[in-house]
Design a protein around this motif. Structure first.
Motif, PDB file in Angstrom:
ATOM      1  N   ILE A 200       0.854  -1.200   0.000  1.00 22.09           N
ATOM      2  CA  ILE A 200       0.000   0.000   0.000  1.00 22.09           C
ATOM      3  C   ILE A 200       0.884   1.242   0.000  1.00 22.09           C
ATOM      4  N   ASP A 201       0.658   2.111  -0.993  1.00 19.57           N
ATOM      5  CA  ASP A 201       1.363   3.392  -1.069  1.00 19.57           C
ATOM      6  C   ASP A 201       0.424   4.424  -0.441  1.00 19.57           C
ATOM      7  N   HIS A 202       0.695   4.797   0.805  1.00 27.37           N
ATOM      8  CA  HIS A 202      -0.220   5.689   1.521  1.00 27.37           C
ATOM      9  C   HIS A 202      -0.251   7.085   0.905  1.00 27.37           C
ATOM     10  N   GLY A 203       0.822   7.448   0.207  1.00 26.57           N
ATOM     11  CA  GLY A 203       0.855   8.760  -0.446  1.00 26.57           C
ATOM     12  C   GLY A 203      -0.202   8.875  -1.538  1.00 26.57           C
ATOM     13  N   ALA A 204      -0.591   7.726  -2.094  1.00 24.38           N
ATOM     14  CA  ALA A 204      -1.633   7.726  -3.123  1.00 24.38           C
ATOM     15  C   ALA A 204      -3.024   7.754  -2.484  1.00 24.38           C
ATOM     16  N   GLY A 205      -3.088   7.614  -1.151  1.00 24.74           N
ATOM     17  CA  GLY A 205      -4.366   7.689  -0.425  1.00 24.74           C
ATOM     18  C   GLY A 205      -4.402   8.936   0.436  1.00 24.74           C
ATOM     19  N   GLN A 206      -4.759   8.743   1.713  1.00 23.64           N
ATOM     20  CA  GLN A 206      -4.874   9.888   2.628  1.00 23.64           C
ATOM     21  C   GLN A 206      -3.569  10.187   3.371  1.00 23.64           C
ATOM     22  N   GLY A 207      -2.539   9.365   3.155  1.00 22.13           N
ATOM     23  CA  GLY A 207      -1.332   9.474   3.984  1.00 22.13           C
ATOM     24  C   GLY A 207      -0.251  10.329   3.345  1.00 22.13           C
ATOM     25  N   PRO A 208       0.895  10.466   4.050  1.00 26.45           N
ATOM     26  CA  PRO A 208       1.996  11.273   3.530  1.00 26.45           C
ATOM     27  C   PRO A 208       2.757  10.553   2.408  1.00 26.45           C
ATOM     28  N   GLY A 209       3.409  11.328   1.553  1.00 23.68           N
ATOM     29  CA  GLY A 209       4.280  10.740   0.532  1.00 23.68           C
ATOM     30  C   GLY A 209       5.436  10.029   1.219  1.00 23.68           C
ATOM     31  N   GLY A 210       5.789   8.845   0.731  1.00 22.26           N
ATOM     32  CA  GLY A 210       6.916   8.114   1.329  1.00 22.26           C
ATOM     33  C   GLY A 210       6.499   7.146   2.423  1.00 22.26           C
ATOM     34  N   ALA A 211       5.184   7.002   2.668  1.00 19.20           N
ATOM     35  CA  ALA A 211       4.715   6.018   3.664  1.00 19.20           C
ATOM     36  C   ALA A 211       4.158   4.800   2.921  1.00 19.20           C
ATOM     37  N   PHE A 212       4.684   3.635   3.243  1.00 17.40           N
ATOM     38  CA  PHE A 212       4.257   2.393   2.586  1.00 17.40           C
ATOM     39  C   PHE A 212       3.944   1.333   3.628  1.00 17.40           C
ATOM     40  N   SER A 213       3.001   0.460   3.317  1.00 21.22           N
ATOM     41  CA  SER A 213       2.734  -0.715   4.160  1.00 21.22           C
ATOM     42  C   SER A 213       2.824  -1.965   3.298  1.00 21.22           C
ATOM     43  N   VAL A 214       3.311  -3.049   3.906  1.00 17.92           N
ATOM     44  CA  VAL A 214       3.283  -4.350   3.224  1.00 17.92           C
ATOM     45  C   VAL A 214       2.633  -5.341   4.181  1.00 17.92           C
ATOM     46  N   VAL A 215       1.571  -5.975   3.710  1.00 13.52           N
ATOM     47  CA  VAL A 215       0.744  -6.815   4.596  1.00 13.52           C
ATOM     48  C   VAL A 215       0.372  -8.136   3.914  1.00 13.52           C
ATOM     49  N   GLY A 216       0.029  -9.125   4.767  1.00 14.90           N
ATOM     50  CA  GLY A 216      -0.368 -10.442   4.253  1.00 14.90           C
ATOM     51  C   GLY A 216       0.861 -11.305   4.011  1.00 14.90           C
ATOM     52  N   GLY A 217       0.715 -12.294   3.125  1.00 13.63           N
ATOM     53  CA  GLY A 217       1.844 -13.138   2.742  1.00 13.63           C
ATOM     54  C   GLY A 217       2.191 -14.211   3.758  1.00 13.63           C
ATOM     55  N   LYS A 218       3.343 -14.811   3.546  1.00 11.79           N
ATOM     56  CA  LYS A 218       3.824 -15.940   4.348  1.00 11.79           C
ATOM     57  C   LYS A 218       5.305 -15.730   4.642  1.00 11.79           C
TER      58      LYS A 218
END
Ligand SMILES: Cc1cc2nc3c(=O)[nH]c(=O)nc-3n(C[C@H](O)[C@H](O)[C@H](O)COP(=O)(O)OP(=O)(O)OC[C@H]3O[C@@H](n4cnc5c(N)ncnc54)[C@H](O)[C@@H]3O)c2cc1C
Length: 483
Positions: free
Chosen positions: A321-339
């Motif tokens: 998730i690129d939070h800068g493309a949503g409501q968050g600041p530029g340069g904030a990213f999340s990586v979720v899920g997976g194994k």
């Protein structure tokens, strides 16, 4: 943010691409789900029917990890076993899915299965697959040492408190809180690899994501009964994976929705329910000695609110998730899920996104540069006092590990055997007192005992119930410890 498999995978990828990186971990490395899993390097066979993308990622990464970190993989192979003919449609769909995902498999006859495993398994059909065993603690240590060797910084017992932005809404720093107080790190990007805590960290970005947390319970038997992973061939359910891990066997797992990211205390009623499912496939486990149970929380991502959807139906695929493309600041990213199996691929895709944001053009190298093996702990000499009899851990091995009690345990394996620290716990804490006089001996003993005991209590049946009673008698009557 996060010193689990995903966070360290990201840091390794970043340092190899020439970037400057700091890992911030709130506790010890591997505090979260990365130390609370079966230890299975998935072939992808478990996901081919319902989650083909996750299955293809698994087989790809299974091959890469065997190549880049062979020291941390035991290439056992695995079997998928169908207990009866009830689920024939599922078996046919599974075989089709395996072919489509490009995962090798072949049928195994009943006599070959017996020969391969040495135990009696109720099997109508069985297939060999390229599953393997992943030494999670060792791979975390390898990642940590390799990151540091390339100049990466790892801060443990340090939490992210807030992010700082400039006038244009771009990240310029992170406020972190460690033992020496709060301070600001300057940075161009913050990556949230906080596993089950990812929702909390995303709130610090002002752009919260929704996680679908569920926990699984696993039971450790004090024997290694076979040298191959055994999966039950049916839609993923409780108690359908046996993994030989070092000198023990791990049976897992369950899937129960939960609100908190902290691993819950295992309950004996759940252990017995899961044991029953394992017993359906391998009846002789009624003669195996249980040792402890433990739980881990899955950091699954709910793309939209899942409500009452069963966790087993939430994809094991991962999302960046690129939070800068949503409501968050530029340069904030999340990586979720997976194994755990797909940690490297998650890191690669995440770092690709971060580098696009930073306008840096550097290709990923983690699939072709092997990790250097972890520095070996000094083996104790014969003159060196044994502290843990179950695991043969000697004084010098303990003394040379710099870090918390948990690090002493996970790096040397003391107290991980059948007595669960009944005999060595007090002794090791006394040694610790010599090494770190500022620590509180009583606090160390109490925290260590509580941690070991909650796992024993949830597996307190058969011989292990007697071991647990002995441990409590020694603690409360002989050593005068408080409960
Ligand atoms: C029961 C069970 C069995 C599993 N079995 C397998 C298996 O056999 N094979 C497999 O491939 N996968 C398996 N998995 C999945 C796998 O274990 C996880 O997907 C993986 O470990 C997640 O790693 P992570 O780094 O994303 O999260 P974590 O390991 O949880 O790491 C996140 C880290 O972030 C830290 N953190 C949180 N908040 C902050 C903050 N504010 N500041 C600083 N640090 C913070 C936490 O302390 C934690 O150490 C299993 C999962 C479960 C639950």
């Amino acid at each position: 943010m996060g010193g689990g498999a995903t966070g360290l995978g990201i840091a390794w990828d970043l340092v190899l691409r020439g970037l400057s990186v700091t890992v911030v971990e709130q506790e010890d490395i591997g505090h979260g789900t990365s130390s609370r899993f079966h230890g299975l390097l998935h072939s992808g066979g478990r996901y081919v029917v319902r989650d083909p993308v996750a299955a293809m990622d698994c087989i790809h990464e299974n091959r890469v990890i065997k190549r880049i970190a062979p020291e941390a993989v035991e290439d056992t192979g695995g079997c998928f076993v169908q207990v009866d003919d009830e689920e024939e449609d599922y078996r046919l769909a599974w075989e089709k899915g395996m072919t489509q995902a490009g995962i090798d498999y072949h049928p195994v006859s009943a006599s070959d299965l017996r020969h391969l495993t040495g135990v009696k398994i109720r099997a109508a059909h069985a297939f060999w697959v390229p599953d393997a065993v992943l030494e999670g603690f060792l791979l975390l240590q390898m990642l940590r040492e390799n990151i540091q060797a390339y100049g990466g910084v790892i801060l443990t017992h340090t939490r992210l408190r807030a992010v700082k932005t400039d006038g244009s809404g771009k990240i310029v720093g992170a406020m972190i809180q460690g033992a020496d107080g709060e301070k600001q790190l300057s940075c161009d990007a913050v990556i949230n690899a906080a596993g089950p805590w990812a929702q909390e960290v995303s709130q610090l970005f002002g752009d919260p994501i929704t996680m679908h947390l569920s926990y699984g319970l696993m039971l450790i038997f004090a024997h290694r009964k076979f040298d191959v992973v055994i999966n039950r061939l049916r839609p993923p359910g409780d108690g359908d994976i046996f993994v030989p891990h070092g000198r023990v066997t791990i049976l897992g797992t369950t899937d129960i929705p939960v609100d908190s990211p902290n691993a819950p205390t295992p309950e004996i009623s759940e252990t017995l329910r899961m044991w029953q499912r394992g017993h359906e496939m391998i009846p002789e486990i009624e003669n195996w000695r249980a040792m402890r149970a433990f739980t881990g929380v899955r950091p699954l991502y709910a793309k939209e609110a899942t409500g009452s959807v069963l966790s087993r139906q939430v994809s094991r695929d991962f999302t960046i998730i690129d939070h800068g493309a949503g409501q968050g600041p530029g340069g904030a990213f999340s990586v979720v899920g997976g194994k755990w199996t797909t940690f490297r691929l998650m890191a690669e895709r995440c770092v690709d996104a971060v580098l696009r944001y930073l306008a840096v053009d550097q290709a990923c190298l983690t699939d072709r540069i092997a990790l250097a093996p972890a520095a070996q702990n000094v083996d104790g000499s014969d003159n060196d006092t044994i502290y843990c009899e179950c695991e043969g851990v000697r004084e010098n091995q303990l003394r040379q590990v710099r870090g918390s009690v948990t690090e002493w345990r996970t790096r040397t394996w003391f107290s991980m055997g059948p007595c669960q620290g009944t005999f060595c716990g007090h002794r090791v804490m006394a040694l610790r007192q010599q090494q770190y006089p500022a620590e509180d001996f009583d606090v160390n003993v109490q925290q260590f005992r509580q941690e070991r005991e909650k796992g024993m209590q949830a597996a307190a049946f058969g011989d292990n119930a007697r071991q647990w009673a002995l441990q409590r008698a020694i603690r409360f009557q002989s050593l005068n410890e408080s409960p």
